[in-house]
Design a protein around this motif. Sequence first.
Motif, PDB file in Angstrom:
ATOM      1  N   TYR A  95       0.842  -1.192   0.000  1.00 25.85           N
ATOM      2  CA  TYR A  95       0.000   0.000   0.000  1.00 25.85           C
ATOM      3  C   TYR A  95       0.875   1.239   0.000  1.00 25.85           C
ATOM      4  O   TYR A  95       1.829   1.340   0.768  1.00 25.85           O
ATOM      5  CB  TYR A  95      -0.913  -0.006   1.234  1.00 25.85           C
ATOM      6  N   LEU A  96       0.552   2.197  -0.863  1.00 20.85           N
ATOM      7  CA  LEU A  96       1.324   3.422  -0.986  1.00 20.85           C
ATOM      8  C   LEU A  96       0.551   4.558  -0.332  1.00 20.85           C
ATOM      9  O   LEU A  96      -0.579   4.863  -0.706  1.00 20.85           O
ATOM     10  CB  LEU A  96       1.584   3.737  -2.459  1.00 20.85           C
ATOM     11  N   TYR A  97       1.189   5.171   0.657  1.00 21.65           N
ATOM     12  CA  TYR A  97       0.592   6.304   1.347  1.00 21.65           C
ATOM     13  C   TYR A  97       1.691   7.335   1.577  1.00 21.65           C
ATOM     14  O   TYR A  97       2.731   7.036   2.158  1.00 21.65           O
ATOM     15  CB  TYR A  97      -0.023   5.851   2.684  1.00 21.65           C
ATOM     16  N   LYS A  98       1.479   8.542   1.074  1.00 22.14           N
ATOM     17  CA  LYS A  98       2.449   9.642   1.194  1.00 22.14           C
ATOM     18  C   LYS A  98       3.840   9.211   0.744  1.00 22.14           C
ATOM     19  O   LYS A  98       4.818   9.372   1.471  1.00 22.14           O
ATOM     20  CB  LYS A  98       2.488  10.178   2.624  1.00 22.14           C
ATOM     21  N   HIS A  99       3.916   8.576  -0.428  1.00 22.40           N
ATOM     22  CA  HIS A  99       5.166   8.166  -1.063  1.00 22.40           C
ATOM     23  C   HIS A  99       5.938   7.115  -0.257  1.00 22.40           C
ATOM     24  O   HIS A  99       7.136   6.939  -0.444  1.00 22.40           O
ATOM     25  CB  HIS A  99       6.079   9.371  -1.348  1.00 22.40           C
ATOM     26  N   LYS A 100       5.271   6.450   0.673  1.00 21.98           N
ATOM     27  CA  LYS A 100       5.906   5.399   1.449  1.00 21.98           C
ATOM     28  C   LYS A 100       5.101   4.109   1.277  1.00 21.98           C
ATOM     29  O   LYS A 100       3.878   4.141   1.258  1.00 21.98           O
ATOM     30  CB  LYS A 100       5.967   5.785   2.936  1.00 21.98           C
ATOM     31  N   THR A 101       5.807   2.977   1.139  1.00 22.86           N
ATOM     32  CA  THR A 101       5.147   1.695   0.951  1.00 22.86           C
ATOM     33  C   THR A 101       4.960   0.991   2.299  1.00 22.86           C
ATOM     34  O   THR A 101       5.887   0.915   3.102  1.00 22.86           O
ATOM     35  CB  THR A 101       5.984   0.787   0.017  1.00 22.86           C
ATOM     36  N   TYR A 102       3.744   0.493   2.511  1.00 17.97           N
ATOM     37  CA  TYR A 102       3.405  -0.261   3.713  1.00 17.97           C
ATOM     38  C   TYR A 102       3.002  -1.673   3.311  1.00 17.97           C
ATOM     39  O   TYR A 102       2.364  -1.873   2.281  1.00 17.97           O
ATOM     40  CB  TYR A 102       2.243   0.403   4.468  1.00 17.97           C
ATOM     41  N   LYS A 103       3.361  -2.650   4.138  1.00 21.43           N
ATOM     42  CA  LYS A 103       3.015  -4.044   3.840  1.00 21.43           C
ATOM     43  C   LYS A 103       1.549  -4.341   4.131  1.00 21.43           C
ATOM     44  O   LYS A 103       0.972  -5.253   3.561  1.00 21.43           O
ATOM     45  CB  LYS A 103       3.879  -5.004   4.663  1.00 21.43           C
ATOM     46  N   SER A 104       0.949  -3.575   5.044  1.00 25.04           N
ATOM     47  CA  SER A 104      -0.433  -3.857   5.432  1.00 25.04           C
ATOM     48  C   SER A 104      -1.228  -2.564   5.592  1.00 25.04           C
ATOM     49  O   SER A 104      -0.668  -1.490   5.814  1.00 25.04           O
ATOM     50  CB  SER A 104      -0.471  -4.625   6.751  1.00 25.04           C
ATOM     51  N   LEU A 105      -2.543  -2.723   5.516  1.00 19.33           N
ATOM     52  CA  LEU A 105      -3.417  -1.580   5.754  1.00 19.33           C
ATOM     53  C   LEU A 105      -3.328  -1.133   7.215  1.00 19.33           C
ATOM     54  O   LEU A 105      -3.507   0.037   7.520  1.00 19.33           O
ATOM     55  CB  LEU A 105      -4.871  -1.945   5.427  1.00 19.33           C
ATOM     56  N   SER A 106      -3.035  -2.078   8.092  1.00 21.77           N
ATOM     57  CA  SER A 106      -2.902  -1.723   9.504  1.00 21.77           C
ATOM     58  C   SER A 106      -1.735  -0.769   9.715  1.00 21.77           C
ATOM     59  O   SER A 106      -1.807   0.149  10.528  1.00 21.77           O
ATOM     60  CB  SER A 106      -2.711  -2.981  10.351  1.00 21.77           C
ATOM     61  N   GLY A 107      -0.664  -0.963   8.950  1.00 23.04           N
ATOM     62  CA  GLY A 107       0.476  -0.058   9.025  1.00 23.04           C
ATOM     63  C   GLY A 107       0.111   1.340   8.571  1.00 23.04           C
ATOM     64  O   GLY A 107       0.526   2.341   9.169  1.00 23.04           O
ATOM     65  N   VAL A 108      -0.686   1.425   7.510  1.00 24.57           N
ATOM     66  CA  VAL A 108      -1.144   2.728   7.019  1.00 24.57           C
ATOM     67  C   VAL A 108      -2.039   3.380   8.068  1.00 24.57           C
ATOM     68  O   VAL A 108      -1.899   4.569   8.372  1.00 24.57           O
ATOM     69  CB  VAL A 108      -1.894   2.591   5.678  1.00 24.57           C
ATOM     70  N   ALA A 109      -2.961   2.603   8.629  1.00 25.72           N
ATOM     71  CA  ALA A 109      -3.878   3.146   9.641  1.00 25.72           C
ATOM     72  C   ALA A 109      -3.105   3.684  10.839  1.00 25.72           C
ATOM     73  O   ALA A 109      -3.433   4.746  11.374  1.00 25.72           O
ATOM     74  CB  ALA A 109      -4.869   2.067  10.076  1.00 25.72           C
ATOM     75  N   LYS A 110      -2.045   2.979  11.227  1.00 23.03           N
ATOM     76  CA  LYS A 110      -1.239   3.451  12.355  1.00 23.03           C
ATOM     77  C   LYS A 110      -0.499   4.738  11.987  1.00 23.03           C
ATOM     78  O   LYS A 110      -0.374   5.652  12.810  1.00 23.03           O
ATOM     79  CB  LYS A 110      -0.244   2.384  12.804  1.00 23.03           C
ATOM     80  N   ALA A 111      -0.014   4.824  10.743  1.00 21.01           N
ATOM     81  CA  ALA A 111       0.669   6.039  10.304  1.00 21.01           C
ATOM     82  C   ALA A 111      -0.277   7.245  10.327  1.00 21.01           C
ATOM     83  O   ALA A 111       0.127   8.359  10.651  1.00 21.01           O
ATOM     84  CB  ALA A 111       1.238   5.840   8.900  1.00 21.01           C
ATOM     85  N   ILE A 112      -1.539   7.001  10.022  1.00 24.70           N
ATOM     86  CA  ILE A 112      -2.524   8.083   9.995  1.00 24.70           C
ATOM     87  C   ILE A 112      -2.963   8.476  11.400  1.00 24.70           C
ATOM     88  O   ILE A 112      -3.014   9.658  11.736  1.00 24.70           O
ATOM     89  CB  ILE A 112      -3.750   7.671   9.142  1.00 24.70           C
ATOM     90  N   THR A 113      -3.256   7.489  12.232  1.00 19.07           N
ATOM     91  CA  THR A 113      -3.857   7.762  13.548  1.00 19.07           C
ATOM     92  C   THR A 113      -2.861   7.808  14.697  1.00 19.07           C
ATOM     93  O   THR A 113      -3.163   8.367  15.747  1.00 19.07           O
ATOM     94  CB  THR A 113      -4.902   6.687  13.891  1.00 19.07           C
ATOM     95  N   GLY A 114      -1.705   7.147  14.502  1.00 23.88           N
ATOM     96  CA  GLY A 114      -0.747   7.042  15.597  1.00 23.88           C
ATOM     97  C   GLY A 114      -1.098   5.928  16.573  1.00 23.88           C
ATOM     98  O   GLY A 114      -0.453   5.749  17.590  1.00 23.88           O
ATOM     99  N   LYS A 115      -2.152   5.157  16.259  1.00 24.80           N
ATOM    100  CA  LYS A 115      -2.608   4.077  17.137  1.00 24.80           C
ATOM    101  C   LYS A 115      -2.711   2.787  16.340  1.00 24.80           C
ATOM    102  O   LYS A 115      -2.845   2.811  15.115  1.00 24.80           O
ATOM    103  CB  LYS A 115      -3.987   4.402  17.708  1.00 24.80           C
ATOM    104  N   ASN A 116      -2.660   1.657  17.041  1.00 24.09           N
ATOM    105  CA  ASN A 116      -2.851   0.372  16.378  1.00 24.09           C
ATOM    106  C   ASN A 116      -4.318   0.193  16.003  1.00 24.09           C
ATOM    107  O   ASN A 116      -5.197   0.300  16.858  1.00 24.09           O
ATOM    108  CB  ASN A 116      -2.415  -0.785  17.286  1.00 24.09           C
ATOM    109  N   TRP A 117      -4.549  -0.055  14.723  1.00 24.03           N
ATOM    110  CA  TRP A 117      -5.899  -0.286  14.209  1.00 24.03           C
ATOM    111  C   TRP A 117      -5.857  -1.515  13.323  1.00 24.03           C
ATOM    112  O   TRP A 117      -4.856  -1.787  12.665  1.00 24.03           O
ATOM    113  CB  TRP A 117      -6.319   0.871  13.294  1.00 24.03           C
ATOM    114  N   ASN A 118      -6.968  -2.230  13.226  1.00 19.96           N
ATOM    115  CA  ASN A 118      -7.135  -3.233  12.190  1.00 19.96           C
ATOM    116  C   ASN A 118      -7.357  -2.437  10.908  1.00 19.96           C
ATOM    117  O   ASN A 118      -8.322  -1.678  10.796  1.00 19.96           O
ATOM    118  CB  ASN A 118      -8.338  -4.126  12.509  1.00 19.96           C
TER     119      ASN A 118
END
Length: 127
Positions: A95-118
Amino acid sequence: MTDYTQLIARELCLKWAEIIDRPIPPIGRSLIIKYLLWYEQAKREKFSPLGFFYEVKQAAQNTDKRPKATLEVGSKMVRSYQGTKYEVEIIPQGYLYKHKTYKSLSGVAKAITGKNWNGNVFFGVKK
């Protein structure tokens, strides 16, 4: 119905051998008592505990065969969070978010919220 709470450990082991006729697993006293009561009830109701365990095992194996959500490469997901709109693109590597690749959507959600999310829950991905 037997009051197993009054039995000492050796008596519980003997009851286990009598009722269940299988090796006693390394579990606590209260769980041993619950199993004995359950097996005793199953015997009264002419119900097969081993058949039940087999059915549970089969059902658990069948859950792996549920269709998974498929997100196609090139698709974009948009999520609004705390008044800000976030966009994530699905790429072959993840998953590409702000020019950075994440292996999971959970990683993206954490980058956005600062918290662990499914990640599936955060982005509303349904099966």
